[in-house]
Write a protein that holds these residues in place. Structure first.
Motif, PDB file in Angstrom:
ATOM      1  N   LEU A 182      -8.474   3.946  -3.914  1.00 18.03           N
ATOM      2  CA  LEU A 182      -7.273   3.164  -3.593  1.00 18.03           C
ATOM      3  C   LEU A 182      -6.005   3.780  -4.181  1.00 18.03           C
ATOM      4  CD1 LEU A 182      -8.501  -0.528  -3.989  1.00 18.03           C
ATOM      5  CD2 LEU A 182      -7.964   0.690  -1.873  1.00 18.03           C
ATOM      6  N   ASP A 227      -3.460   5.716  -1.730  1.00 20.41           N
ATOM      7  CA  ASP A 227      -2.627   5.052  -0.719  1.00 20.41           C
ATOM      8  C   ASP A 227      -1.942   3.845  -1.357  1.00 20.41           C
ATOM      9  OD1 ASP A 227      -1.520   3.685   1.424  1.00 20.41           O
ATOM     10  OD2 ASP A 227      -3.259   3.957   2.728  1.00 20.41           O
ATOM     11  N   GLU A 287       0.429   1.820  -0.382  1.00 16.90           N
ATOM     12  CA  GLU A 287       0.585   0.633   0.463  1.00 16.90           C
ATOM     13  C   GLU A 287      -0.729  -0.145   0.570  1.00 16.90           C
ATOM     14  OE1 GLU A 287       1.675  -0.145   5.063  1.00 16.90           O
ATOM     15  OE2 GLU A 287       3.098   1.132   3.965  1.00 16.90           O
ATOM     16  N   GLN A 288      -1.823   0.574   0.736  1.00 14.93           N
ATOM     17  CA  GLN A 288      -3.126  -0.084   0.815  1.00 14.93           C
ATOM     18  C   GLN A 288      -3.448  -0.786  -0.508  1.00 14.93           C
ATOM     19  OE1 GLN A 288      -6.538   2.487   1.304  1.00 14.93           O
ATOM     20  NE2 GLN A 288      -7.843   0.818   2.004  1.00 14.93           N
ATOM     21  N   ASP A 301      -1.482  -3.966  -0.739  1.00 18.29           N
ATOM     22  CA  ASP A 301      -2.076  -4.992   0.123  1.00 18.29           C
ATOM     23  C   ASP A 301      -3.314  -5.605  -0.520  1.00 18.29           C
ATOM     24  OD1 ASP A 301      -0.100  -4.532   2.016  1.00 18.29           O
ATOM     25  OD2 ASP A 301      -1.389  -3.300   3.312  1.00 18.29           O
ATOM     26  N   TYR A 302      -4.176  -4.752  -1.060  1.00 19.19           N
ATOM     27  CA  TYR A 302      -5.392  -5.230  -1.733  1.00 19.19           C
ATOM     28  C   TYR A 302      -5.022  -6.144  -2.897  1.00 19.19           C
ATOM     29  CZ  TYR A 302      -9.137  -2.405   0.424  1.00 19.19           C
ATOM     30  OH  TYR A 302     -10.085  -1.881   1.263  1.00 19.19           O
TER      31      TYR A 302
END
Length: 107
Positions: A59, A62, A64-65, A68-69
């Protein structure tokens, strides 16, 4: 009349003490939540204090990912912790509060 009032005041003070004891105990109750794929895990107390966050290395590639998580998993964990918190405090107030007309907001 005053005896009844004094009894109610004593019961209210006792309830407040039980609520404070329950809040302290909820600091030791841990709530775990993780993403569906297990890449992000968080642990909160039932008082909604973050204890740990574990992030899988994949993770970190990224931003942005990861963001989000974090939002999704933290919100789920906060919901769980809030449910535990409210259930515990509600149980204490229902058990301890005298039946005072107009004070059914604790029910």
């Amino acid at each position: 009349m005053f005896g009844d009032m004094m009894g109610m005041m004593g019961k209210i003070k006792e309830t407040q003490q039980k609520i404070e004891e329950t809040k302290k105990r909820l600091d030791t109750v841990l709530v775990d939540e993780q993403s569906n794929d297990g890449l992000l895990k968080v642990t909160l107390t039932a008082n909604r204090q973050v204890k740990t966050i574990a992030i899988d290395d994949s993770l970190l590639e990224d931003k942005e990912q990861l963001e989000d998580y974090l939002v999704i998993v933290m919100n789920k964990a906060i919901e769980k912790a809030t449910a535990v918190n409210e259930a515990e405090l509600s149980a204490v107030t229902k058990e301890s509060m005298p039946n005072i007309p107009g004070m059914d907001m604790f029910s």
